[in-house]
Design a protein around this motif. Structure first.
Motif, PDB file in Angstrom:
ATOM      1  N   GLU A 114      57.830  68.176  80.673  1.00  0.00           N
ATOM      2  CA  GLU A 114      57.494  66.420  80.725  1.00  0.00           C
ATOM      3  C   GLU A 114      58.690  65.923  81.363  1.00  0.00           C
ATOM      4  N   GLY A 379      46.737  57.065  68.279  1.00  0.00           N
ATOM      5  CA  GLY A 379      48.209  56.799  68.494  1.00  0.00           C
ATOM      6  C   GLY A 379      48.849  56.853  67.358  1.00  0.00           C
ATOM      7  N   LYS A 382      49.135  61.841  65.044  1.00  0.00           N
ATOM      8  CA  LYS A 382      48.561  62.942  64.522  1.00  0.00           C
ATOM      9  C   LYS A 382      48.672  64.261  65.325  1.00  0.00           C
ATOM     10  N   SER A 383      48.472  64.136  66.399  1.00  0.00           N
ATOM     11  CA  SER A 383      48.501  65.451  67.309  1.00  0.00           C
ATOM     12  C   SER A 383      50.037  65.589  67.474  1.00  0.00           C
ATOM     13  N   THR A 384      51.059  64.876  67.371  1.00  0.00           N
ATOM     14  CA  THR A 384      52.305  64.814  67.430  1.00  0.00           C
ATOM     15  C   THR A 384      52.745  65.810  66.196  1.00  0.00           C
TER      16      THR A 384
HETATM   17  N1  LIG Z   1      54.072  63.835  75.733  1.00  0.00           N
HETATM   18  C1  LIG Z   1      54.338  62.534  75.095  1.00  0.00           C
HETATM   19  N2  LIG Z   1      55.250  61.786  75.861  1.00  0.00           N
HETATM   20  C2  LIG Z   1      55.533  60.578  75.332  1.00  0.00           C
HETATM   21  N3  LIG Z   1      54.835  59.962  74.420  1.00  0.00           N
HETATM   22  C3  LIG Z   1      53.927  60.653  73.885  1.00  0.00           C
HETATM   23  C4  LIG Z   1      53.337  62.053  74.278  1.00  0.00           C
HETATM   24  N4  LIG Z   1      52.487  62.424  73.495  1.00  0.00           N
HETATM   25  C5  LIG Z   1      52.035  61.214  72.853  1.00  0.00           C
HETATM   26  N5  LIG Z   1      52.968  60.304  72.883  1.00  0.00           N
HETATM   27  C6  LIG Z   1      52.981  59.035  72.346  1.00  0.00           C
HETATM   28  O1  LIG Z   1      52.822  59.157  70.910  1.00  0.00           O
HETATM   29  C7  LIG Z   1      52.013  58.474  70.312  1.00  0.00           C
HETATM   30  C8  LIG Z   1      51.270  59.294  69.205  1.00  0.00           C
HETATM   31  O2  LIG Z   1      50.251  60.085  70.083  1.00  0.00           O
HETATM   32  P1  LIG Z   1      49.480  61.201  69.401  1.00  0.00           P
HETATM   33  O3  LIG Z   1      48.886  61.989  70.318  1.00  0.00           O
HETATM   34  O4  LIG Z   1      50.135  61.911  68.383  1.00  0.00           O
HETATM   35  O5  LIG Z   1      48.644  60.213  68.348  1.00  0.00           O
HETATM   36  P2  LIG Z   1      47.010  60.533  67.864  1.00  0.00           P
HETATM   37  O6  LIG Z   1      47.237  59.949  66.320  1.00  0.00           O
HETATM   38  O7  LIG Z   1      46.846  62.418  67.831  1.00  0.00           O
HETATM   39  O8  LIG Z   1      46.083  59.865  68.523  1.00  0.00           O
HETATM   40  P3  LIG Z   1      44.778  60.131  69.055  1.00  0.00           P
HETATM   41  O9  LIG Z   1      43.740  59.866  67.632  1.00  0.00           O
HETATM   42  O10 LIG Z   1      44.091  59.248  69.881  1.00  0.00           O
HETATM   43  O11 LIG Z   1      44.396  61.399  69.284  1.00  0.00           O
HETATM   44  C9  LIG Z   1      51.185  57.519  71.327  1.00  0.00           C
HETATM   45  O12 LIG Z   1      51.825  56.306  71.302  1.00  0.00           O
HETATM   46  C10 LIG Z   1      51.604  58.481  72.553  1.00  0.00           C
HETATM   47  O13 LIG Z   1      51.664  57.478  73.534  1.00  0.00           O
END
Ligand SMILES: Nc1ncnc2c1ncn2[C@@H]1O[C@H](COP(=O)(O)OP(=O)(O)OP(=O)(O)O)[C@@H](O)[C@H]1O
Length: 606
Positions: A114, A379, A382-384
């Protein structure tokens, strides 16, 4: 070690390991080739001098025989040298490619992929093989030229030392100018790398099947083409600028060379007329001046070329010798089978120092044998969280523990071997159906029974068996895969989104030995019946296993042992479904909104 020395050592190592015998042969041919032009010039001088003094045929024959032999060698050796050089280049390029991607595979996290500077460097480094090949060839050319030059220089010194000094002095500005140009060219390639990567991105959009729908529907063709051409124009402008500088320098240097050669010729003719030197000396002088000037030009060009390749090859060497992207423990602990659970302790994380916090002090335990669900709005992070559990990134503050051992202290590949995962953005490989599932555990590549069992668990076995070639069917329309050399390759198929999702699930199920399962939106693309079916299967699969399920379908998570509600990177509620419903908080509100959505056809707010 300085970066230049490291690049030289790396290139030399590549050449040697690619084939020591070939390298020695190539070097020997290069050495012999270097001496040939000087030998011809001297033999010609001696023949002419013998002719002028009327030597007998027997004496002339002593010179003519080696002259013919040298002529034959001059005819044959360039072909041999070209073949050896090309073969060496191919082997070096192969090794370089291997080394580069082994190095890329050593990055355990996602950070480098990235990072724009890393991607630019990687793009240049993928040409590392070609660079190493050119570097090696120009280094050998350089040696050959230097040796020939040395021979001619010695010859001119014999005839006229001042003339030799003049010719040599004429080469110095050329060398300085060419080195400056080479540095500039290497810098230009680095400076334009981001624009070139952008250009590649636009051309990929214009030609990839994934983008073709939107590009056509939204009429993006001209817009993307315009941006692609703008990128190319700006690269062209940088190249043109350099070519013009190159043109000016080359022209001036060629003129300087012509003046020196002309002056030398006039001097040689006058000296021969006075009887100071012989006719043979004149012939030797003309050959030596031409050889010296040609040799100097080649030497200067060769040094400049080698320098340019060396500077570019530095990007390759940089990646091959890069430090790990995430710290690796000096003595990593083995990742043992999970017995107590996975624990996040006050985890803080952001993707970069200038980006906002994504996780803010998350503390969460996923006890062994239990299913923990994480829910939250888009956002929320969760995926993070899922990515941190795989150690694709490290928390900035706080820690994650596997049976009490910090993930940072574990051997990353061992940790990953204990994980099974379906990612929200799972891959669709342009492989056969069999390979597409087997990538979940490559030990199953030739074990169709295991693959079919995993596919059956994911509810996709029947669909695959109904494909024209069953599990050997190519799940791609853009790569042709011949199953048998005698048969024309069959047309591949494209699975539907839901079918792909099941294939991704089958990949995870193939790891039935995994200790910890991470399922990030595993059913988002499924129709309601399929979703229900997949959740029943997953529930069966998850029972007695440790798992983390991320889902927006709250109905699918209600049976989890613990549900964590994530809001803006913080766990705001934690408990079982009944408990959270009774608490009447965020979860209860989300659940009711979703349930009412099904009844009243109101939009799904999650
Ligand atoms: N690789 C990345 N680099 C920078 N920011 C990121 C990256 N991946 C996610 N984000 C940011 O981190 C935050 C959380 O993203 P994440 O994907 O963890 O959310 P989520 O809860 O899984 O959302 P969703 O329900 O839409 O899948 C978001 O604001 C997103 O913009």
């Amino acid at each position: 070690m300085s970066s230049t020395r490291r690049s030289v050592a790396e290139a030399a190592g590549l050449v040697w390991r690619a084939g020591p015998i070939r390298a020695v042969c190539y070097a020997s041919v290069t050495l012999v080739q270097a001496g040939l032009p000087v030998a011809v010039a001297w033999l010609t001088k001696l023949v002419l001098d013998d002719l002028v003094r009327g030597a007998p045929l027997s004496e002339l024959a002593v010179l003519l025989v080696p002259m013919v032999a040298v002529g034959a060698a001059m005819a044959v050796l360039p072909q041999l040298s070209a073949y050896l050089g090309a073969e060496m280049g191919r082997q070096v390029a192969l090794r370089a490619l291997d080394r580069l991607y082994v190095a890329v595979g050593r990055f355990i996290g996602l950070g480098p992929f990235e990072n724009p500077a890393f991607l630019d460097r990687l793009r240049l480094a993928t040409q590392g093989g070609q660079m190493a090949r050119s570097l090696v060839n120009s280094a050998f050319d350089l040696t050959r030229t230097a040796l020939t030059l040395g021979g001619f220089l010695a010859s001119v010194v014999v005839i006229s030392p001042p003339m030799a000094a003049v010719v040599l002095a004429a080469g110095v500005p050329a060398l300085v100018a060419q080195l400056a140009l080479a540095r500039r060219r290497a810098r230009m390639l680095w400076d334009t790398a981001p624009v070139q990567r952008r250009e590649f991105f636009y051309s990929h959009l214009l030609s990839s099947v994934e983008a073709a729908k939107e590009v056509r529907l939204f009429g993006l063709g001209a817009f993307l083409r315009g941006r692609m051409l703008d990128a190319r124009r700006s690269v062209n402008a940088a190249e043109r600028d350099l070519d013009r500088k190159d043109l000016r320098t080359q022209t001036a240097l060629e003129l300087l060379g012509a003046v020196v050669a002309g002056a030398g010729l006039v001097w040689a003719v006058l000296a021969a007329k006075d009887g100071t030197i012989t006719i043979g000396d004149v012939s030797m002088f003309i050959a030596a001046i031409a050889g010296l000037q040609g040799g100097l030009a080649a030497l200067v060009g060769g040094i400049a070329g080698s320098l340019q390749w060396l500077l570019l090859f530095g990007h390759y060497a940089e990646i091959v010798h890069a430090e790990p992207d995430l710290p690796i423990a000096a003595h990593p602990a083995p990742a043992r089978p999970l017995t107590t659970g996975v624990e996040l302790r006050d985890v803080w994380f952001r993707y970069a120092a200038d980006l906002p916090w994504v996780l803010r002090g998350v503390t969460l335990t996923i006890p062994y044998g239990q299913a923990v669900a994480v829910v939250g709005l888009n956002g929320a992070g969760k995926s993070t969280l899922a990515k941190l559990l795989c150690r694709f990134y490290d928390p900035e503050r706080g820690s994650i523990h596997w049976d009490g051992v910090d993930l940072r202290d574990l051997e990353p590949s061992e940790l990953r071997a204990r994980l099974g995962a379906v990612f929200q953005d799972h891959m669709t490989y342009d492989f056969s159906a069999r390979d597409n599932i087997a990538v979940g555990d490559l030990t199953a590549l030739d074990d169709l029974d295991r693959i079919r069992a995993a596919a059956a668990n994911a509810g996709v076995d029947e669909a695959i068996m109904n494909l024209p070639e069953g599990y050997d069917t190519a799940l791609t329309r853009i790569f042709i895969m011949a199953l048998k050399p005698s048969k024309p390759p069959p047309t591949g198929v494209v699975l539907s989104g839901g079918q792909w999702q099941r294939v991704a699930l089958a990949r995870a199920f193939l790891r039935d030995h995994a200790d910890f399962m991470i399922l990030d939106e595993p059913s988002s693309g499924l129709d309601p019946e399929a979703e229900h079916d997949v959740h029943l299967r997953m529930r069966r699969y998850r029972s007695d296993r440790t798992s983390l399920l991320i889902s927006h379908r709250l109905n699918a998570v209600r049976e989890a042992d613990v549900i964590a509600v994530l809001v803006d990177g913080e766990v705001v509620e934690l408990g079982g479904h009944e408990e959270l419903m009774a608490a009447g908080g965020t979860y209860a509100r989300m659940f009711r909104v979703q349930a009412s959505g099904y009844q009243e056809h109101s939009p799904d707010v999650l």
